[in-house]
Scaffold this active site. Structure first.
Site, PDB file in Angstrom:
ATOM      1  N   GLY A 165       3.877  -3.685  -3.719  1.00 22.89           N
ATOM      2  CA  GLY A 165       3.820  -3.923  -5.158  1.00 22.89           C
ATOM      3  C   GLY A 165       4.223  -2.662  -5.897  1.00 22.89           C
ATOM      4  O   GLY A 165       5.303  -2.544  -6.476  1.00 22.89           O
ATOM      5  N   CYS A 185     -11.968   3.478 -29.499  1.00 22.42           N
ATOM      6  CA  CYS A 185     -13.191   4.255 -29.725  1.00 22.42           C
ATOM      7  C   CYS A 185     -13.948   4.514 -28.432  1.00 22.42           C
ATOM      8  O   CYS A 185     -15.073   4.042 -28.249  1.00 22.42           O
ATOM      9  CB  CYS A 185     -14.090   3.504 -30.688  1.00 22.42           C
ATOM     10  SG  CYS A 185     -13.184   2.925 -32.106  1.00 22.42           S
ATOM     11  N   GLU A 186     -13.332   5.172 -27.507  1.00 27.12           N
ATOM     12  CA  GLU A 186     -13.986   5.571 -26.264  1.00 27.12           C
ATOM     13  C   GLU A 186     -13.352   6.869 -25.801  1.00 27.12           C
ATOM     14  O   GLU A 186     -12.123   7.015 -25.868  1.00 27.12           O
ATOM     15  CB  GLU A 186     -13.738   4.545 -25.134  1.00 27.12           C
ATOM     16  CG  GLU A 186     -14.325   3.204 -25.405  1.00 27.12           C
ATOM     17  CD  GLU A 186     -14.720   2.476 -24.140  1.00 27.12           C
ATOM     18  OE1 GLU A 186     -14.907   3.125 -23.086  1.00 27.12           O
ATOM     19  OE2 GLU A 186     -14.838   1.249 -24.228  1.00 27.12           O
ATOM     20  N   TYR A 243      -9.260   4.741 -13.087  1.00 29.07           N
ATOM     21  CA  TYR A 243      -9.206   5.430 -11.786  1.00 29.07           C
ATOM     22  C   TYR A 243      -8.998   6.936 -11.936  1.00 29.07           C
ATOM     23  O   TYR A 243      -8.649   7.596 -10.953  1.00 29.07           O
ATOM     24  CB  TYR A 243      -8.039   4.901 -10.937  1.00 29.07           C
ATOM     25  CG  TYR A 243      -7.893   3.399 -10.861  1.00 29.07           C
ATOM     26  CD1 TYR A 243      -8.805   2.627 -10.151  1.00 29.07           C
ATOM     27  CD2 TYR A 243      -6.824   2.770 -11.479  1.00 29.07           C
ATOM     28  CE1 TYR A 243      -8.648   1.255 -10.069  1.00 29.07           C
ATOM     29  CE2 TYR A 243      -6.657   1.392 -11.393  1.00 29.07           C
ATOM     30  CZ  TYR A 243      -7.582   0.647 -10.690  1.00 29.07           C
ATOM     31  OH  TYR A 243      -7.411  -0.704 -10.616  1.00 29.07           O
ATOM     32  N   GLY A 260       0.752  -1.240   0.000  1.00 28.96           N
ATOM     33  CA  GLY A 260       0.000   0.000   0.000  1.00 28.96           C
ATOM     34  C   GLY A 260       0.783   1.291   0.000  1.00 28.96           C
ATOM     35  O   GLY A 260       0.211   2.368  -0.199  1.00 28.96           O
ATOM     36  N   GLU A 277       4.048  -6.713   1.825  1.00 29.55           N
ATOM     37  CA  GLU A 277       3.640  -7.069   0.462  1.00 29.55           C
ATOM     38  C   GLU A 277       3.637  -5.840  -0.452  1.00 29.55           C
ATOM     39  O   GLU A 277       2.605  -5.494  -1.031  1.00 29.55           O
ATOM     40  CB  GLU A 277       2.232  -7.674   0.480  1.00 29.55           C
ATOM     41  CG  GLU A 277       2.071  -8.886   1.378  1.00 29.55           C
ATOM     42  CD  GLU A 277       0.604  -9.312   1.520  1.00 29.55           C
ATOM     43  OE1 GLU A 277      -0.296  -8.591   1.034  1.00 29.55           O
ATOM     44  OE2 GLU A 277       0.373 -10.372   2.127  1.00 29.55           O
TER      45      GLU A 277
HETATM   46  N1  LLP Z   1      -1.384  -7.032  -0.663  1.00 31.44           N
HETATM   47  C1  LLP Z   1      -2.697  -7.151  -0.941  1.00 31.44           C
HETATM   48  C2  LLP Z   1      -3.500  -8.091  -0.171  1.00 31.44           C
HETATM   49  C3  LLP Z   1      -3.273  -6.361  -1.956  1.00 31.44           C
HETATM   50  O1  LLP Z   1      -4.559  -6.465  -2.216  1.00 31.44           O
HETATM   51  C4  LLP Z   1      -2.450  -5.457  -2.686  1.00 31.44           C
HETATM   52  C5  LLP Z   1      -3.004  -4.637  -3.746  1.00 31.44           C
HETATM   53  C6  LLP Z   1      -1.085  -5.395  -2.360  1.00 31.44           C
HETATM   54  C7  LLP Z   1      -0.590  -6.179  -1.344  1.00 31.44           C
HETATM   55  C8  LLP Z   1      -0.134  -4.486  -3.059  1.00 31.44           C
HETATM   56  O2  LLP Z   1      -0.463  -3.143  -2.857  1.00 31.44           O
HETATM   57  P1  LLP Z   1       0.541  -2.000  -3.354  1.00 31.44           P
HETATM   58  O3  LLP Z   1       1.790  -2.072  -2.505  1.00 31.44           O
HETATM   59  O4  LLP Z   1       0.846  -2.234  -4.793  1.00 31.44           O
HETATM   60  O5  LLP Z   1      -0.230  -0.756  -3.132  1.00 31.44           O
HETATM   61  N2  LLP Z   1      -4.932  -1.673  -9.866  1.00 31.44           N
HETATM   62  C9  LLP Z   1      -4.850  -0.650  -8.852  1.00 31.44           C
HETATM   63  C10 LLP Z   1      -4.208  -1.149  -7.593  1.00 31.44           C
HETATM   64  C11 LLP Z   1      -4.906  -2.345  -6.971  1.00 31.44           C
HETATM   65  C12 LLP Z   1      -4.231  -2.851  -5.731  1.00 31.44           C
HETATM   66  C13 LLP Z   1      -4.840  -4.096  -5.262  1.00 31.44           C
HETATM   67  N3  LLP Z   1      -4.228  -4.704  -4.135  1.00 31.44           N
HETATM   68  C14 LLP Z   1      -4.101   0.543  -9.431  1.00 31.44           C
HETATM   69  O6  LLP Z   1      -3.721   0.513 -10.597  1.00 31.44           O
HETATM   70  O7  LLP Z   1      -3.903   1.563  -8.743  1.00 31.44           O
END
Ligand code: LLP
Length: 422
Positions: free
Chosen positions: A277, A346-347, A318, A241, A275
């Site tokens: 990402g 086309c959007e 988003y 997050g 975690e």
């Molecule tokens: N752990 C869990 C349980 C999650 O659901 C997520 C992200 C992460 C870790 C990783 O979160 P991060 O560190 O990347 O914020 N598609 C959306 C983001 C969806 C995130 C979903 N879960 C976007 O493009 O902003």
């Protein structure tokens, strides 16, 4: 140092001019910097270590599950957070240590559970009682006992985009923290289940750290209660997050995040799992695209590029802001011009950016959409029968195609006519 910088009048990825990649691989193409990935990993893991935390970083593969990206992070010591059998297979193929794989997600199927047990992964994060019961059946049938975290929902508003906020009562994620104690009692009574961990993840792209503090404080109180109930909680999974700077935010420093972790849960004697990402992969990638036409409308100028919302859906989905840069370095003596950067789909939603000041652009020029390394390629689709695009990994002065561009034959080969149509 972003690893995407101007040099000799044009934008480079590390030591490679982006124009050279466009020439060799074509456009649109995702370009990732391996050094940016590994630097981000070291900043994140380093901040946790400096704060004296016993931490394991399990990269959230949903952000970018390209094998080469996962391999680069695994080589730094990252484990993986996976949410499907497909991601699990990729993690294993990329060489992630199975013991450092966490399986998250609200809807794991029995088959996925069997696949993960066969791979001897480290931990399952379960999100409901029916899922817990299914996991017990599956584990018990194989004679295994699996480490389980219950993902709790702490009812904290992450103050991020509503589609990526996950920790409020009405979100579909986790089990209400108020009900957690009975769920651990239930888990402890089930065969094949070792409820040794607590998991929490409140949302993504958090740029304010206070929701983390609120959530971790609640989780720490829960750990005390669970221990008093007789559960041996050894591990805390604090999710991902941590937000990044898409050009308009001031992102939190991982050291400040680590300080909050140390403050709230540092004295519990738990192994901590993280975690991340987006923090690791987001700034490490750009979407490189060529301008097909420049169209001067009544009130606006449009740069129509060869990438589209199917390649990078974040702005359409988003309203996400991504910086756009011309690959040719802007001449500071020339006045900029305002453009909307749009794709060919086309959007109206197929718009990457509106009213951005850029140097005067011409058809055939290259631009990049920045911070596209996370939730870019992984969210791509074949909408408008557009082919899935290539991905390139750069290291130093070298680059390698790490995902081939799909071709029309491969696209058509996936489908057949119905029996009665041939
Ligand atoms: N752990 C869990 C349980 C999650 O659901 C997520 C992200 C992460 C870790 C990783 O979160 P991060 O560190 O990347 O914020 N598609 C959306 C983001 C969806 C995130 C979903 N879960 C976007 O493009 O902003």
């Amino acid at each position: 140092m972003t690893h995407f910088d101007y040099r000799d009048g044009e934008l480079f990825a590390e030591d490679v001019p982006l124009s050279r990649i466009a020439e060799a691989v074509g456009t649109p193409v995702y370009v990732y910097s391996e050094t940016a990935l590994t630097d981000a990993y070291r900043r994140f893991a380093g901040a946790l270590a400096e704060a004296g935390l016993d931490a394991r970083v399990c990269y959230a593969m949903k952000a970018n599950s390209n094998l080469a990206v996962v391999r680069a992070l695994a080589a730094c010591g990252a484990g993986a957070d996976v949410v499907s059998g497909g991601e699990l297979a990729r993690a294993l193929a990329a060489g992630v240590n199975p013991a450092e794989i966490v399986f998250s997600g609200v809807g794991k199927t029995g088959d996925e559970m069997r696949q993960a047990i066969a791979a001897s992964i480290g931990q399952f994060n379960i999100e409901s009682i029916p899922e817990l019961e299914r996991l017990s059946e599956v584990a018990n049938a194989t004679g295994a006992t699996v480490n389980v975290a219950v993902r709790v929902n702490p009812d904290v508003d992450a103050d991020t985009h509503h589609k990526i906020s996950t920790g409020r009562h009405h979100d579909k994620f986790g089990i209400d923290i108020d009900r957690a104690r009975e769920v651990y009692d239930r888990a402890a009574a089930l065969p094949g289940i070792a409820p040794v961990a607590v998991a929490v993840h409140i949302g993504s792209q958090l740029t304010d750290l206070s929701p983390f503090r609120a959530a971790f404080t609640r989780v720490a109180a829960l750990v005390h209660e669970l221990r008093a109930d007789g559960h041996d909680i050894t591990t805390l999974d604090l999710g991902g997050g941590l937000g990044i700077d898409y050009g308009q935010q001031s992102p939190p420093d991982p050291r400040d995040y680590a300080a909050i972790v140390a403050d709230t849960v540092g004295d519990l004697g738990c192994t901590l799992v993280f975690e991340p990402g987006r923090y690791l992969a987001g700034p490490a990638g750009v979407l490189l695209t060529e301008i097909i036409y420049v169209k001067d409308g009544e009130t606006r100028s449009f740069a129509i590029v060869d990438a589209a919302m199917n390649d990078l859906v974040r702005p359409a989905m988003y309203d996400a802001h991504h910086e756009v840069l011309a690959v040719r370095q802007p001449n500071p003596d020339r006045a900029p011009h305002s453009y909307d950067i749009v794709g060919p789909v086309c959007e109206t939603g197929d718009t990457f950016a509106t009213q951005r000041d850029l140097p005067v652009l011409e058809a055939g020029e290259l631009v990049v959409i920045r911070d596209a390394g996370a939730y870019g390629a992984v969210m791509a689709s074949g909408y408008n029968s557009r082919l899935l695009i290539a991905e390139v990994l750069v290291r130093g002065s070298g680059f390698s195609v790490v995902r081939a561009r799909q071709d029309i034959a491969a696209m058509l080969a996936q489908e057949t006519l119905a029996d009665w149509q041939t």
